[in-house]
Enzyme design. Structure first.
Site, mmCIF file in Angstrom:
data_model
loop_
_atom_site.group_PDB
_atom_site.id
_atom_site.type_symbol
_atom_site.label_atom_id
_atom_site.label_comp_id
_atom_site.label_asym_id
_atom_site.label_seq_id
_atom_site.Cartn_x
_atom_site.Cartn_y
_atom_site.Cartn_z
ATOM 1 N N ARG A 1 10.607 1.109 -3.817
ATOM 2 C CA ARG A 1 11.031 -0.063 -4.567
ATOM 3 C C ARG A 1 11.129 -1.309 -3.682
ATOM 4 N NH1 ARG A 1 13.117 -2.309 -9.104
ATOM 5 N NH2 ARG A 1 14.693 -3.824 -8.541
ATOM 6 N N TRP B 1 21.204 -12.677 -3.675
ATOM 7 C CA TRP B 1 19.913 -12.027 -3.917
ATOM 8 C C TRP B 1 18.724 -12.973 -3.701
ATOM 9 C CZ3 TRP B 1 21.641 -8.768 -8.823
ATOM 10 C CH2 TRP B 1 22.495 -7.749 -8.367
ATOM 11 N N LYS C 1 3.900 1.699 -1.117
ATOM 12 C CA LYS C 1 4.520 1.898 -2.431
ATOM 13 C C LYS C 1 3.522 2.567 -3.372
ATOM 14 C CE LYS C 1 5.762 -0.786 -6.508
ATOM 15 N NZ LYS C 1 7.163 -0.376 -6.729
ATOM 16 N N LYS D 1 23.775 0.665 0.621
ATOM 17 C CA LYS D 1 23.190 -0.455 1.359
ATOM 18 C C LYS D 1 23.401 -0.334 2.856
ATOM 19 C CE LYS D 1 23.127 -3.504 -2.442
ATOM 20 N NZ LYS D 1 22.456 -4.713 -2.802
ATOM 21 N N GLU E 1 0.819 -1.210 0.000
ATOM 22 C CA GLU E 1 0.000 0.000 0.000
ATOM 23 C C GLU E 1 0.860 1.269 0.000
ATOM 24 O OE1 GLU E 1 -0.382 -2.624 1.913
ATOM 25 O OE2 GLU E 1 -2.499 -3.079 2.266
ATOM 26 N N ILE F 1 27.165 -5.451 -22.244
ATOM 27 C CA ILE F 1 27.171 -6.215 -20.996
ATOM 28 C C ILE F 1 26.094 -7.295 -20.972
ATOM 29 C CG2 ILE F 1 27.134 -5.975 -18.464
ATOM 30 C CD1 ILE F 1 29.539 -4.667 -19.938
ATOM 31 N N GLY F 2 25.179 -7.264 -21.892
ATOM 32 C CA GLY F 2 24.239 -8.387 -21.961
ATOM 33 C C GLY F 2 22.840 -8.001 -22.361
ATOM 34 N N HIS G 1 23.184 4.734 -16.879
ATOM 35 C CA HIS G 1 22.075 5.263 -16.077
ATOM 36 C C HIS G 1 21.553 6.579 -16.632
ATOM 37 C CE1 HIS G 1 24.345 2.623 -13.302
ATOM 38 N NE2 HIS G 1 23.132 2.196 -13.067
ATOM 39 N N HIS H 1 31.339 -9.751 -15.192
ATOM 40 C CA HIS H 1 30.975 -8.334 -15.130
ATOM 41 C C HIS H 1 30.643 -7.967 -13.696
ATOM 42 C CE1 HIS H 1 28.995 -4.534 -15.711
ATOM 43 N NE2 HIS H 1 27.907 -5.018 -15.148
HETATM 44 N N1 GLN Z 1 24.034 -9.177 -17.964
HETATM 45 C C1 GLN Z 1 23.291 -8.314 -17.112
HETATM 46 C C2 GLN Z 1 22.658 -7.204 -17.939
HETATM 47 O O1 GLN Z 1 23.230 -6.774 -18.868
HETATM 48 C C3 GLN Z 1 24.152 -7.700 -16.038
HETATM 49 C C4 GLN Z 1 23.350 -6.883 -15.075
HETATM 50 C C5 GLN Z 1 24.110 -6.327 -13.898
HETATM 51 O O2 GLN Z 1 25.298 -6.155 -13.931
HETATM 52 N N2 GLN Z 1 23.449 -6.002 -12.823
HETATM 53 O O3 GLN Z 1 21.583 -6.757 -17.644
HETATM 54 ZN ZN ZN Z 2 26.308 -4.155 -14.187
#
Ligand code: GLN
Ligand code: ZN
Length: 761
Positions: free
Chosen positions: A522, A568, A19, A117, A17, A438-439, A701, A648
């Site tokens: 979040r 996680w 959020k 954190k 609620e 990165i993916g 970002h 990564h």
């Molecule tokens: N392979 C993931 C991506 O590109 C890596 C995400 C991350 O580093 N948190 O989304």
């Molecule tokens: Zn990353």
């Protein structure tokens, strides 16, 4: 009588609620009065639950519209100047939202405060900004108002507040040549006023959270504890200093000798400290024992706890209090909402609401005043535990024997990096300054809608696959057009980098409403690792092979690493974390082997959570790093020489763990660096890091398109630190949160930068 209480309760609400209300307010869909009403009704509901469960107090002060550390900053008037001057009067709600998010329905936008954190949790707090000569004052009446609300329940109120020393400890110095301990007196003056006001309101006990006491403290900080609590000893309210997330260790004497009325300790993380603390505790103090796990979701073994606490009860009598180990903020709200879980599995769990009952029942059991209901509750807990202990869902002999057969060679590549890199160069035929990503590529609205439809059964498996393959084809085509060297499939099929693997691995379970606040509005819903982990079938092969079938360029396989999956998730409490991590590693090892057999020439194993797994005490770091590195290696080392292993990481502190990063022995590591102006690479240079590095050249970002010349300059700085033959060019992190309209021009510029670098070198 043993007193039962909690350190804090989740505030987000069983249906999130808070959020929903906060987000509606930020989007101007509801007004402030409505948001306040929603907050008040959640507080009232949570207090009623505590009262109904039979706790001896309702706990007030744990509520926050955004963050409890920010609340203390507001209470003390510690508002950075860019948000305006607040020399007098109440700091308004929108100012607190501007500090948290940079903007609010009213007031000028400004750069938000940094978030980080809270100790070793996944909860993020807003970092207090501190500077020389800072003046503090009692600047918020909110807490007192909440106490008034709670008093209307006619139940004893205990106030919980972050303690003065830990508040400073968590803060960041914003002036040169300044030590934030200089502000201690200023902070204590306001705390003194707060405590007086609370006492005037009739509050008998105030809990001051001082989890900094479970960390390694410099001498000045230990002294600060002594002088701070000496100053507060004249407080008219009784003080309970709360420590959690670990043992007091070398701060045990210090903590037990503070001139306060009670101490809370965590006996879940550090059961061994209980008797030593009692030995050291003055006879007028109460000891609150945090015996119910506030960090995990497993049902408590009440019978075992009753037995192990007998001695403490005998020694402390009525001075014994019972509580969960820490605030229940870190667990989901209410298990009874999970109507779709099977009854056996459900009987093994306890969320915040259930932990109230456990705490109260345990207190009565210890006092020998258990009701028939309590006895039945205890018997049920024992039955559930026995069933969990014996369940075939938990123990898989094949996993155990595989784990037992691990040899040191399994966690080592067959050849050294120098041999491997030759084989890889020959096979991959890459230019100098190879480019990659990165993916992930943009998770568009259509992708998410398709996944929702698939999960709801509205889209069949075949059609869903076709949809995802179409996305992959687009991603491959765009990467080829951009001229990238090592491609990715783009991860359209992944909701979340941990959940995706959890759903495909055996040994994981998922809740529907198991939300935990991560920061502000979040929330995350961590998977639960229930039993031995194994991989019933390949998880990523089809997607990677499909992508590879579309292009001559190498496509990187993409896996989430074992440490990150562990970190996680809610983890089993019946075996060491490292054992669970090894199981995950072995499952990933099979995936690496299959990817390789399927013709995939490069495989990335992401470990963004490796660093955050570091224990709170430095003397425990090495042991953790050793098994974390071993687990990564177990997953990776099955690869042949000519298969290039990437990893990564996206955080900005490598200095203190660089040796372990090197020990991972990944052929290529891509890291976040663009915002640090490549200074981050100093650690790699000083260590003479031997393998290849892709220092991120632009910040994903931000929606801004990076300049070619700017990226070239960044890479030139990198080249001053790392030999050019070992440098890669890539963004800071995955691109899933961006739009294709941002990604394409950004990558085009990145490829142009790589071409310019090749001309120059
Ligand atoms: N392979 C993931 C991506 O590109 C890596 C995400 C991350 O580093 N948190 O989304
Ligand atoms: Zn990353």
């Amino acid at each position: 009588m043993t007193l039962a209480h909690i350190l804090g309760y989740p505030r987000i609400g069983a249906n999130r609620e808070l959020k929903k209300a906060s987000e509606a307010y930020w989007q101007n869909k509801i007004d402030q009065a409505e948001l306040e009403a929603q907050g008040a009704s959640l507080r009232a509901r949570h207090w009623r639950e505590q009262q109904a469960a039979g706790l001896d107090f309702v706990t007030v002060g744990d509520f926050a519209f955004y963050d409890q550390v920010l609340n203390v900053s507001l209470l003390l008037g510690a508002v950075p100047e860019r948000f305006g001057r607040f020399d007098q009067g109440e700091i308004d709600l929108d100012t607190s939202f501007r500090m948290a998010r940079g903007r609010a329905p009213s007031g000028e936008p400004a750069a938000a405060c940094e978030m980080t954190k809270y100790f070793d949790t996944n909860y993020h707090y807003l970092v207090p900004e501190l500077h020389a000569g800072q003046r503090l004052r009692l600047a918020s009446e909110r807490l007192f108002g909440e106490v008034e609300e709670a008093r209307s329940l006619r139940h004893p109120v205990k106030v919980a507040l972050l303690g003065p020393v830990t508040w400073l400890w968590l803060g960041k110095e914003k002036s040169e040549d300044f030590d934030r301990l200089e502000l201690l007196d200023e902070v204590l003056t306001v705390y003194g006023q707060v405590l007086s006001r609370l006492a005037e309101q009739g509050v008998e006990w105030v809990q001051l959270d001082e989890p900094a006491l479970v960390q390694d403290l410099p001498r000045a900080w230990r002294q600060a504890y002594e002088s701070a609590y000496n100053k507060l000893r004249s407080s008219p309210a009784k003080l309970l200093v709360a420590t959690y997330f670990g043992g007091l260790g070398d701060n045990l004497q210090l903590a037990t000798s503070l001139p306060v009325d009670g101490l809370h300790i965590d006996t879940v993380r550090a059961p061994e400290q209980l008797s030593r603390v009692i030995d050291n505790l003055a006879p007028y103090k109460v000891l609150s024992v945090g015996a119910i796990d506030g960090r995990n979701i497993w049902r408590t073994d009440l019978a075992a706890l009753r037995d192990s606490l007998q001695d403490a009860k005998a020694r402390l009598g009525d001075r014994l209090w019972l509580a969960p180990s820490c605030s229940l903020l870190h667990v989901p709200v209410d298990l009874s909402a999970e109507t779709e879980l099977d009854t056996e599995f459900k009987s093994w769990l306890a969320f915040a609401r259930q932990k109230l009952d456990e705490t109260v029942t345990l207190a009565r059991l210890l006092d020998g005043r258990a009701t028939q209901e309590d006895e039945a509750y205890l018997a049920e807990a024992s039955r559930a535990l026995a069933s969990r202990h014996e369940s075939t869902r938990i123990h898989k002999p094949a996993v155990a024997s595989r784990l037992a057969a691990i040899t040191p060679q399994d966690a080592r590549r067959a050849s050294t990096y120098f041999q491997r890199t030759k084989a890889q160069r020959q096979r991959l035929d890459l230019p100098l300054f190879p480019t990659t990503t990165i993916g992930s590529f943009p998770q568009t609205g259509e992708i998410r809608a398709a996944r929702r439809a698939f999960k709801a059964g509205e889209l069949n498996h075949k059609d869903y696959r076709a949809r995802m393959e179409a996305e992959i084809a687009v991603a491959v085509e765009r990467q080829e057009a951009l001229g990238l060297d090592v491609l990715v499939h783009g991860e359209p099929e992944r909701n979340d980098m941990v959940e995706y693997f959890g759903e495909l691995l055996e040994g994981f379970a998922f809740t529907r409403f198991g939300w935990v606040q991560s920061y502000g509005s979040r929330c995350v819903k961590p998977p639960i690792i229930v039993g031995d982990v194994s991989r019933p079938a390949p998880m990523t092969i089809r997607w990677s092979e499909y992508a590879q079938s579309l292009t001559q360029k190498p496509v990187k396989g993409m896996l989430t690493g074992p440490v990150t999956i562990l970190q996680w998730s809610f983890v089993r409490d019946d075996q060491p974390r490292e054992a669970t991590c090894r199981q995950i590693a072995l499952a990933l090892r099979d995936e690496v082997e299959d990817l390789e057999a399927g013709g995939i020439q490069a495989i990335q194993i992401d470990e963004p959570a490796l660093r955050e797994g570091l224990p709170l005490r430095q003397d425990e770091w090495q042991a953790y790093l050793d098994w974390a590195v071993e687990c990564f290696q177990l997953a990776a080392s099955v690869a042949r020489d000519e298969t290039q292993i990437h990893t990564h990481m996206c955080y900005s502190e490598f200095n203190d763990i660089i040796a372990s990063i090197a020990a991972l022995d990944a052929d290529v590591i891509t890291i976040e660096t663009s915002r640090s102006d490549m200074e981050l690479l100093d650690a790699f240079q000083e260590f003479s890091y031997p393998n290849e590095i892709g220092p991120g050249v632009y910040d994903i970002h931000s929606p801004n398109i990076p300049e070619v010349s700017w990226m070239v300059e960044l890479m030139e700085k990198a080249a001053q630190r790392i030999p050019v033959e070992r440098l890669w060019v890539n963004p800071d992190c995955g691109l899933k949160t961006r739009d294709w309209s941002e990604v394409e021009p950004a990558l085009e510029a990145m490829v142009a930068a790589a071409q310019e670098l090749r001309r120059r070198h």
